[in-house]
Write an enzyme that holds these catalytic residues in place. Sequence first.
Site: not given
Length: 187
Positions: A23, A46, A48, A62, A72, A119, A132, A169-170
């Site tokens: 399966r 949380q 993400n 980050h 994380k 990270h 994550y 931004k990065d």
Amino acid sequence: MKIERLAIPEVILLTPPRFADARGFFSETFNAARVREAGIEGDFIQDNHSFSAARFTIRGLHCQIAPAIQGKLVRCVRGAIFDVAVDLRVGSPSYGRHVSAVLSAENWSQLWIPGGFLHGFCTLEPESEVIYKVTAPYDRAAERGVIWNDPTLAIPWPAPAEAVVLSDKDRVLPPLAEVTPWFRAGG
């Protein structure tokens, strides 16, 4: 669950078993008791989910500072990524050093990156998806970063610089030498 400490022992590679049959497969990808047994502290609050359309997309480097420092637990559920953790804990014997691992839908491994680390990851395949768990909510005011190709860090990214896909931004993050220390070892 297979548990492997990397060259920076606080960063841990976890590989849950997959049980396959005609399966498909079944896998328990997270078990709080097993994660604690591996030495991972903190409650995950949380999840993400990140999708990157192009190969050689780099997200990072980050972190979040106090009061929203995040640990994380990262896994790749589609495609593959080169995942990186950089120790930013001043006073740590591994300060400024990095460790990396390839996470993929095929190898099913996950990487634990504790608070106090930068990270980032580079997609190795198009249409890669990363999920994550984090130990603190996202807080824009606590968000910090360092430019992905900082020569001091000398991360061997598996992508030619001219092919890298970055967010605006990065692209403008500062080098490590220009940031104020954000973390201290042991605290």
